[in-house]
Scaffold this motif. Sequence first.
Motif, short mmCIF file in Angstrom:
data_model
loop_
_atom_site.label_atom_id
_atom_site.label_comp_id
_atom_site.label_asym_id
_atom_site.label_seq_id
_atom_site.Cartn_x
_atom_site.Cartn_y
_atom_site.Cartn_z
N ALA A 237 1.55 1.09 -9.61
CA ALA A 237 1.90 -0.40 -9.66
C ALA A 237 1.70 -0.78 -8.22
CB ALA A 237 3.64 -0.99 -9.73
N ILE A 238 2.10 -0.01 -7.10
CA ILE A 238 1.30 -0.34 -5.79
C ILE A 238 0.78 1.04 -5.26
CG2 ILE A 238 1.90 -1.10 -3.37
CD1 ILE A 238 4.12 -2.56 -4.35
N ASN A 239 -0.60 1.00 -4.95
CA ASN A 239 -1.43 2.08 -4.35
C ASN A 239 -1.77 1.75 -3.19
OD1 ASN A 239 -2.71 4.47 -4.60
ND2 ASN A 239 -4.10 3.92 -5.98
N ASP A 240 -0.94 2.15 -2.15
CA ASP A 240 -1.47 2.18 -0.74
C ASP A 240 -1.66 0.82 -0.14
OD1 ASP A 240 -1.68 2.99 2.03
OD2 ASP A 240 -3.36 4.00 1.59
N ILE A 241 -0.46 -0.06 0.04
CA ILE A 241 -0.67 -1.36 0.61
C ILE A 241 -0.18 -1.54 2.02
CG2 ILE A 241 0.09 -3.75 0.39
CD1 ILE A 241 -0.35 -3.78 -2.60
N SER A 242 -0.87 -2.12 3.09
CA SER A 242 -0.47 -2.30 4.39
C SER A 242 -0.90 -3.72 4.77
CB SER A 242 -0.99 -1.19 5.30
OG SER A 242 -0.78 -0.13 5.03
N PHE A 243 0.17 -4.48 5.38
CA PHE A 243 -0.10 -5.72 6.05
C PHE A 243 0.85 -6.01 6.90
CE2 PHE A 243 1.97 -6.66 1.89
CZ PHE A 243 2.49 -7.90 2.22
N ASP A 244 0.53 -7.05 7.90
CA ASP A 244 1.60 -7.61 8.71
C ASP A 244 1.76 -9.16 8.35
OD1 ASP A 244 1.77 -5.26 9.88
OD2 ASP A 244 0.54 -5.83 11.68
N VAL A 245 2.96 -9.55 8.69
CA VAL A 245 3.18 -11.08 8.41
C VAL A 245 3.60 -11.72 9.77
CG1 VAL A 245 4.38 -12.90 7.07
CG2 VAL A 245 3.80 -10.86 5.94
N GLU A 246 3.31 -12.59 10.56
CA GLU A 246 3.80 -13.13 11.68
C GLU A 246 4.76 -14.24 11.37
OE1 GLU A 246 0.27 -15.01 13.67
OE2 GLU A 246 -0.77 -12.94 14.01
N LYS A 247 5.77 -14.38 12.10
CA LYS A 247 6.74 -15.31 12.25
C LYS A 247 5.96 -16.86 11.94
CE LYS A 247 10.80 -17.50 14.20
NZ LYS A 247 11.20 -17.86 13.06
#
Length: 256
Positions: free
Chosen positions: A24-34
């Motif tokens: 269902a999720i196959n290696d996801i990376s990300f950042d979210v800024e305030k």
Amino acid sequence: MNDIILKIDHIQKFYGNEGNITKAINDISFDVEKGEFLGIMGASGSGKTTLLNCISTIDTVSSGHIYLDGKDITELNSKSVANFRRENLGFIFQDFNLLDTLTISENIALALSINKVSSKKINPLILDIAKKLNIVEILDKYPYQVSGGQKQRCACARALINNPSLILADEPTGALDSNSSQMLLSTIQSINEQLNSTILMVTHDAFSASYANRILFLRDGKIFTELRRGSDSRSIFFEKILNILTIIGGGRNDAR
Ligand code: ADP
Ligand code: MG
């Protein structure tokens, strides 16, 4: 550069077992800024809800880490997740989940009472958020006595009252007609702009997504690409979103 409030670090989520596994999720990376308003798009089955559920601790990851305000929430034990959720997250549900037997004020207070805020502190907090969302005059009414738009703003007030680090919405306009959708999206946008709240919104709908500042497009459990609104007008951003959706599938005619 703004503070990173949410860090998704190589997460995977598999369902089923050997021989019959769904990634269902196959290696996801990300950042979210305030202060970001992030949209998550993708065709039905691309992993949007699974991703949101892992971030909201409703589901657990198979591997990888998720940090909110620097705290690894994949390490929380089952006893502390409920508290974590109440103290750090705000939810905007599709059907708003207002209780008919409580006034608007009591509906908003519900999130606070659960958080054990003393009753003396509750009223000023409610008044403050009601002013920001322009619902002061309906605080003593019941949900059936107010308009659809006011109910939406009440639901947003309830999501905001704990001053959460992150507000999560899964298809918030899914059950709404286009007028009501537009009202809700404007409210979410003003929450983002005026209160600097960080918002993560899953949607299959390009119009809803065009209110975000940045959109991640998922395909088959991976990030296919991302789009930033930058200085584009909302209609130009909308066209760019549609263009990506024609490549990855999903969008206007995708019922889910
Ligand atoms: P979306 O929200 O983008 O439609 P989901 O996150 O719901 O996608 O689903 C992603 C994939 O994971 C789909 O193939 C779906 O069938 C599968 N999936 C989701 N939840 C479960 C579950 N509880 N058990 C088994 N498979 C699941
Ligand atoms: Mg979904």
